[in-house]
Design a protein around this motif. Structure first.
Motif, PDB file in Angstrom:
ATOM      1  N   ASP A 146      13.864 -13.985  38.044  1.00 62.58           N
ATOM      2  CA  ASP A 146      14.993 -13.077  37.882  1.00 62.58           C
ATOM      3  C   ASP A 146      15.725 -13.355  36.575  1.00 62.58           C
ATOM      4  O   ASP A 146      15.833 -14.507  36.120  1.00 62.58           O
ATOM      5  CB  ASP A 146      15.984 -13.243  39.040  1.00 62.58           C
ATOM      6  N   GLY A 147      16.228 -12.303  35.970  1.00 59.44           N
ATOM      7  CA  GLY A 147      17.122 -12.473  34.836  1.00 59.44           C
ATOM      8  C   GLY A 147      18.505 -12.924  35.314  1.00 59.44           C
ATOM      9  O   GLY A 147      18.890 -12.686  36.458  1.00 59.44           O
ATOM     10  N   VAL A 148      19.241 -13.572  34.435  1.00 58.28           N
ATOM     11  CA  VAL A 148      20.565 -14.097  34.778  1.00 58.28           C
ATOM     12  C   VAL A 148      21.612 -13.314  33.994  1.00 58.28           C
ATOM     13  O   VAL A 148      21.560 -13.248  32.761  1.00 58.28           O
ATOM     14  CB  VAL A 148      20.681 -15.602  34.458  1.00 58.28           C
ATOM     15  N   VAL A 149      22.569 -12.724  34.699  1.00 57.81           N
ATOM     16  CA  VAL A 149      23.651 -11.993  34.066  1.00 57.81           C
ATOM     17  C   VAL A 149      24.963 -12.689  34.420  1.00 57.81           C
ATOM     18  O   VAL A 149      25.167 -13.122  35.560  1.00 57.81           O
ATOM     19  CB  VAL A 149      23.680 -10.516  34.508  1.00 57.81           C
ATOM     20  N   PRO A 206      16.592 -19.137  27.262  1.00 60.05           N
ATOM     21  CA  PRO A 206      16.982 -17.907  26.544  1.00 60.05           C
ATOM     22  C   PRO A 206      16.270 -16.652  27.016  1.00 60.05           C
ATOM     23  O   PRO A 206      16.867 -15.566  27.032  1.00 60.05           O
ATOM     24  CB  PRO A 206      16.633 -18.242  25.085  1.00 60.05           C
ATOM     25  N   ASP A 207      14.975 -16.777  27.440  1.00 56.94           N
ATOM     26  CA  ASP A 207      14.248 -15.570  27.825  1.00 56.94           C
ATOM     27  C   ASP A 207      14.636 -15.061  29.209  1.00 56.94           C
ATOM     28  O   ASP A 207      14.178 -14.006  29.637  1.00 56.94           O
ATOM     29  CB  ASP A 207      12.738 -15.819  27.767  1.00 56.94           C
ATOM     30  N   ARG A 208      15.490 -15.811  29.932  1.00 59.58           N
ATOM     31  CA  ARG A 208      15.941 -15.352  31.253  1.00 59.58           C
ATOM     32  C   ARG A 208      17.332 -14.731  31.205  1.00 59.58           C
ATOM     33  O   ARG A 208      17.785 -14.164  32.194  1.00 59.58           O
ATOM     34  CB  ARG A 208      15.953 -16.512  32.253  1.00 59.58           C
ATOM     35  N   ILE A 209      18.036 -14.850  30.075  1.00 59.50           N
ATOM     36  CA  ILE A 209      19.387 -14.302  29.990  1.00 59.50           C
ATOM     37  C   ILE A 209      19.296 -12.781  29.870  1.00 59.50           C
ATOM     38  O   ILE A 209      18.753 -12.251  28.901  1.00 59.50           O
ATOM     39  CB  ILE A 209      20.156 -14.896  28.802  1.00 59.50           C
ATOM     40  N   ALA A 210      19.836 -12.101  30.875  1.00 60.05           N
ATOM     41  CA  ALA A 210      19.796 -10.639  30.870  1.00 60.05           C
ATOM     42  C   ALA A 210      20.982 -10.043  30.128  1.00 60.05           C
ATOM     43  O   ALA A 210      20.922  -8.904  29.665  1.00 60.05           O
ATOM     44  CB  ALA A 210      19.780 -10.126  32.309  1.00 60.05           C
ATOM     45  N   ASN A 268      20.375 -13.840  22.803  1.00 60.92           N
ATOM     46  CA  ASN A 268      19.608 -12.641  22.459  1.00 60.92           C
ATOM     47  C   ASN A 268      19.578 -11.688  23.653  1.00 60.92           C
ATOM     48  O   ASN A 268      18.544 -11.421  24.249  1.00 60.92           O
ATOM     49  CB  ASN A 268      18.182 -13.028  22.050  1.00 60.92           C
ATOM     50  N   ALA A 269      20.755 -11.211  24.004  1.00 58.28           N
ATOM     51  CA  ALA A 269      20.899 -10.289  25.119  1.00 58.28           C
ATOM     52  C   ALA A 269      22.205  -9.528  24.920  1.00 58.28           C
ATOM     53  O   ALA A 269      23.111 -10.011  24.226  1.00 58.28           O
ATOM     54  CB  ALA A 269      20.897 -11.048  26.454  1.00 58.28           C
ATOM     55  N   SER A 308      14.026  -9.419  32.389  1.00 62.33           N
ATOM     56  CA  SER A 308      13.407 -10.712  32.110  1.00 62.33           C
ATOM     57  C   SER A 308      11.890 -10.607  32.160  1.00 62.33           C
ATOM     58  O   SER A 308      11.319  -9.956  33.046  1.00 62.33           O
ATOM     59  CB  SER A 308      13.889 -11.745  33.133  1.00 62.33           C
ATOM     60  N   GLU A 309      11.232 -11.222  31.194  1.00 63.27           N
ATOM     61  CA  GLU A 309       9.774 -11.311  31.188  1.00 63.27           C
ATOM     62  C   GLU A 309       9.312 -12.725  31.501  1.00 63.27           C
ATOM     63  O   GLU A 309       8.130 -13.044  31.384  1.00 63.27           O
ATOM     64  CB  GLU A 309       9.230 -10.869  29.826  1.00 63.27           C
TER      65      GLU A 309
END
Length: 683
Positions: free
Chosen positions: A66-69, A137-141, A161-162, A647-648
C-alpha cells in the motif's frame, strides 16, 4: 512476476571453472587439429560445466504494498479564530474517512497544536518528515495538509517525490488589525532608556491612524495616535533588574478576525551595571580579608576597600611625609559620593575619630533613601565606642547588650530563616546539628526590628536582616565566619551565605522574601509565591485571552509555594494574590503565529507546485475534493479532485525454482552428449 535464471553450484565455482578451462582447451585443440569427435567433446564439456553450476529457472512471487499518505491537521493558535478549528476538524475527519476507504492506501494522521520548544511559529513540515521518516520513497503516495496557510517552516525544495496538497480553511479578504514589534532590545542597563520600534497593520481598513496605548509593567504610561503601516519609536525606560514588560495595544474594530494580536509585548531584561561596594575595615583581625576576597571574586562588583590602620589620635612621631598610607577620604565617600554606592560594609569598625557624627547621620539617611549597610561586628560593637552609639543607630535592627560570648557554638538557621531565600537550604543546614564547624565568639544583642534568620550561642540572634525605609540593613554579630572560609573543622557554607546576603542587600529580585513570580518557558508556566508566612492565599491568574482562574498553591520548599499550569496558551499572563502582582509571558514575546492571522494560500503554493500538488480553500465537508489514485507522470490535481501517487512497491512473499539439469531431462542431455561423442569417434 519476475522470471530469472539462478545458479547453485554443486562444487566450488573455481573448480567448475578449472574443469571447464581444461576440458574446453583440450576439446578446442582437437577441433583445431581436426580430431574426430572434438565438436561433440566441446558440447559435452560445456554441458557438464553447466550441470555442475546447477542452473534453475527462478520465479519471484510478490504482493503489492500500500502507498502511505499523510494527513496533517493544523490546530495551532492561528486556527483558533473565526470558527476555523471546528471547520478544520470536520474537513480532516471527512478526508481521513475517505482516504481510509480508498484501496491501496495506508493513512497516517498527524495533529500539530503547538510549535516545538525551540521553534517559533507553526511548524508542519518538520513533524511531517518525522511521520514519514520510516517510509521508503517509492511508497509515499503524498500528503494533505488541513491548515489556514500560516505555516512558517516551508522548505525550499520538495520533501518527497509525491504530491503535497493543502486545504486552506478561511475566507478571502479577511480583516485583521494587528500590532507588530519591529525591533526591541533584549537587554538594557537599569536606569537607561532603550528604544522599541512598533508598527500597526490593518489591511483593507479605511482608517489611516489609530490610538496606541503603551504600558510598562501593566501600568498605562502613554497613549498616542500613530499612522497605520509606519514604524513608531517608543522610549522604554529600564526601571528595575529582571524582566521589564512593555505592552502595546490598539483598539479592536468590528469585523476583524480576532483581537488577540491587537496587543504585543516586548520583554527587556534589566541588567545592573557593576554594583559599587564600599568596604571599611576597622582594626585588623584574622578574618579581615574574608569579605574582601568574596566581593573581589564577584565580577559584577566594583569594590572600594579602606582599612584604617592609623587613626588621627595615634601619635608615634613618624613624619607625615614618610607615611605610605593613603589618607581616608571621608568627606568624598560619606558626604559627596555616598549615593554612588549600592552597599556599605563595616567590618569590625568602631568610632576612632575618623568619621564624625554628621557622616553617620548621612549613612542613616542613605539607608532610609534606598541604600544598604552590612555590619560585620566583633567585640567592638559591644563596647563604648560601638557605632550603635552614633546617629546610625536609628537604622540598625539590633542593640548591643554589652556582653560578648566567648564560647564554642554552632550557627543554626532559625525557623524564619528556613523560609528566607538568603538562608533557605544552605548546604549542611538540613542536619541536626548543622554539618559545619563551630564559631567561638558572638556579640549579644537585643533585636529591635527585622528578622533573625540565624542564631548562635544560647539561641541569641546571629544574623539579622531588616528593611529600614527604602533601604536594607544586615547585621552579622560575630567576626568568626573566617573559620568557615579557612576550612576549620570542615568549614561551612560561607560563600553561598555571604553572596546571598550581599545580593539581598543590593535588592536582587530572586532573593526577595515576599515575592510573587510567574516563571514562564516555551510551553510551561509556574506560579511561585515566596513568603515568610505560614500560608498563602490563592492566586488569581488572568490568561492572554482574558479568562481568570483561582489557583491554589502548594508548599514545595520552606517559604516557597508553587503551582504548575498545564498546557498554557501563548501570551501574557497576569497573577495577583490581592497584595502582590506578577507578569509572565509564555512563548516568544512577538510570536510569528500572531503576526498575521489571515488565512493564506500563497505560502504553500510554491512547494505544492514543486510536488505537482495543489492549494485550495475549503470551509466545510461539501468543499472537500475527490481523491484519485494516479500513476507516475499523470496530472495530480484538478478543479474538484486531488491525486495521490499509486505505489508500485511490492513485497517478496515466495520464490518458485525449477532446476534445468535435474531429473530425466538433464540426464538425457548429458547422456546424449556423451553418446554423441562415442558415436562420432566410432565412425
Amino acid at each position: 512476476m519476475d522470471v530469472s535464471v539462478a545458479f547453485s553450484p554443486f562444487v566450488p565455482v573455481w573448480l567448475v571453472a578449472a574443469f571447464a578451462v581444461v576440458g574446453l582447451t583440450l576439446a578446442g585443440l582437437g577441433v583445431v587439429r581436426h580430431v574426430r569427435g572434438s565438436a561433440f567433446r566441446l558440447v559435452a564439456v560445456a554441458l557438464f560445466a553447466i550441470a555442475l553450476l546447477n542452473p534453475a529457472l527462478q520465479r519471484e512471487i510478490r504482493e503489492p504494498l500500500d502507498g502511505v499518505v499523510a494527513v496533517v491537521v493544523d490546530r495551532s493558535q492561528s486556527q483558533r479564530t473565526a470558527g476555523r478549528l471546528a471547520a478544520t476538524d470536520r474537513v480532516a475527519a471527512d478526508l481521513t474517512r475517505r482516504l481510509e476507504a480508498t484501496p491501496g492506501l495506508e493513512v497516517r494522521t498527524l495533529t500539530v497544536d503547538r510549535p516545538p520548544a525551540d521553534q517559533d511559529g507553526t511548524a508542519l513540515f518538520g513533524p511531517l518528515a518525522d511521520l514519514l521518516g520510516d517510509v521508503p520513497p517509492d511508497r509515499i503516495a503524498g500528503a494533505v495538509m488541513v491548515t489556514d496557510g500560516q505555516v512558517h517552516d516551508v522548505p525550499e525544495t520538495a520533501p518527497f517525490n509525491a504530491p503535497l496538497h493543502a486545504l486552506v480553511v478561511g475566507e478571502e479578504d479577511e480583516r485583521d488589525r494587528r500590532i507588530e514589534i519591529v525591533a526591541a532590545p533584549r537587554f538594557g542597563l537599569v536606569g537607561s532608556t532603550q528604544t522599541i520600534k512598533v508598527r500597526v497593520e490593518d489591511a483593507g481598513a479605511a482608517e489611516t491612524s489609530v490610538p496606541l496605548e503603551v504600558r510598562i509593567d501593566d501600568e498605562v504610561v502613554e497613549t498616542r495616535t500613530v499612522t497605520v503601516g509606519e514604524e513608531v519609536e517608543v522610549a522604554a525606560p529600564i526601571k528595575h533588574g529582571g524582566d521589564n514588560f512593555f505592552q502595546f495595544a490598539v483598539p479592536s474594530v468590528p469585523g476583524e478576525l480576532t483581537d488577540v494580536n491587537n496587543t504585543a509585548v516586548a520583554i527587556v531584561e534589566g541588567v545592573r551595571e557593576n554594583l559599587r561596594v564600599l568596604l571599611v575595615s576597622g582594626e585588623p583581625h584574622a578574618g579581615e580579608r574574608t569579605w574582601r576576597n568574596l566581593l573581589k571574586s564577584d565580577a559584577s562588583v566594583d569594590l572600594v576597600h579602606f582599612t584604617i590602620l592609623r587613626p588621627p589620635e595615634k601619635q608615634d612621631g613618624t613624619p607625615i611625609n614618610e607615611l605610605s598610607l593613603i589618607a581616608f577620604p571621608t568627606r568624598e565617600l560619606f558626604s559627596q559620593k555616598i549615593d554612588e554606592f549600592d552597599l556599605i560594609v563595616f567590618d569590625r569598625y568602631h568610632r576612632r575619630n575618623v568619621l564624625p557624627s554628621l557622616y553617620f547621620d548621612n549613612i542613616a539617611q542613605y539607608v532610609l533613601n534606598g541604600g544598604a549597610v552590612l555590619i560585620a561586628a566583633g567585640p567592638d560593637y559591644a563596647g563604648p565606642r560601638s557605632i550603635y552609639h552614633t546617629p546610625l543607630a536609628a537604622a540598625l535592627p539590633a542593640a548591643p547588650s554589652g556582653d560578648v560570648i566567648e564560647a564554642p557554638f554552632r550557627p543554626a538557621v532559625s525557623e524564619r530563616g528556613a523560609r528566607h531565600p538568603v538562608t533557605r537550604e544552605l548546604p549542611g543546614s538540613e542536619a541536626s546539628p548543622p554539618a559545619w564547624s563551630d564559631w567561638f565568639r558572638q556579640v549579644e544583642t537585643i533585636p529591635v526590628a527585622g528578622e533573625t534568620v540565624m542564631t548562635g550561642a544560647n539561641a541569641s540572634p546571629l544574623l539579622t536582616l531588616s528593611r529600614e525605609g527604602e533601604g536594607r540593613v544586615a547585621m552579622m554579630m560575630s567576626d568568626h565566619i573566617w573559620l568557615w572560609a579557612r576550612g576549620f573543622d570542615g568549614g561551612g557554607p560561607h560563600v553561598p551565605l555571604m553572596r546571598r546576603l550581599s545580593h539581598w542587600l543590593m535588592k536582587e529580585p530572586e532573593l526577595e522574601e515576599e515575592a510573587l513570580r510567574l516563571d514562564a518557558g516555551a510551553g510551561s508556566l509556574t506560579i511561585e509565591r515566596q513568603t515568610l508566612a505560614d500560608g498563602v492565599a490563592p492566586v488569581t491568574l488572568t490568561t492572554p485571552s482574558g479568562e481568570t482562574q483561582d489557583v491554589t498553591l502548594e508548599e514545595s520548599a520552606p517559604g516557597l509555594w508553587t503551582a504548575d499550569i498545564a498546557d498554557p496558551e501563548m501570551g501574557l499572563y497576569r497573577a495577583t494574590d490581592g497584595t502582590l502582582t506578577a507578569l509572565g509571558h509564555v512563548g516568544p514575546a512577538n510570536p510569528l503565529e500572531a503576526r498575521d492571522l489571515r488565512s493564506d494560500t500563497e505560502r504553500l503554493a510554491p512547494i505544492a507546485e514543486a510536488t505537482r500538488g495543489s492549494v485550495r480553500r475549503v470551509n466545510d465537508v461539501a468543499d472537500t475534493p475527490r481523491i484519485l489514485m494516479r500513476t507516475e507522470g499523470r496530472a495530480m490535481a484538478g478543479s474538484d479532485w486531488l491525486g495521490l501517487r499509486q505505489s508500485e512497491a511490492s513485497e517478496l512473499v515466495g520464490v518458485d525454482r525449477l532446476p534445468l539439469f535435474a531429473g530425466f531431462l538433464g540426464l538425457a542431455f548429458l547422456i546424449a552428449a556423451v553418446g554423441g561423442t562415442w558415436w562420432r569417434e566410432g565412425h
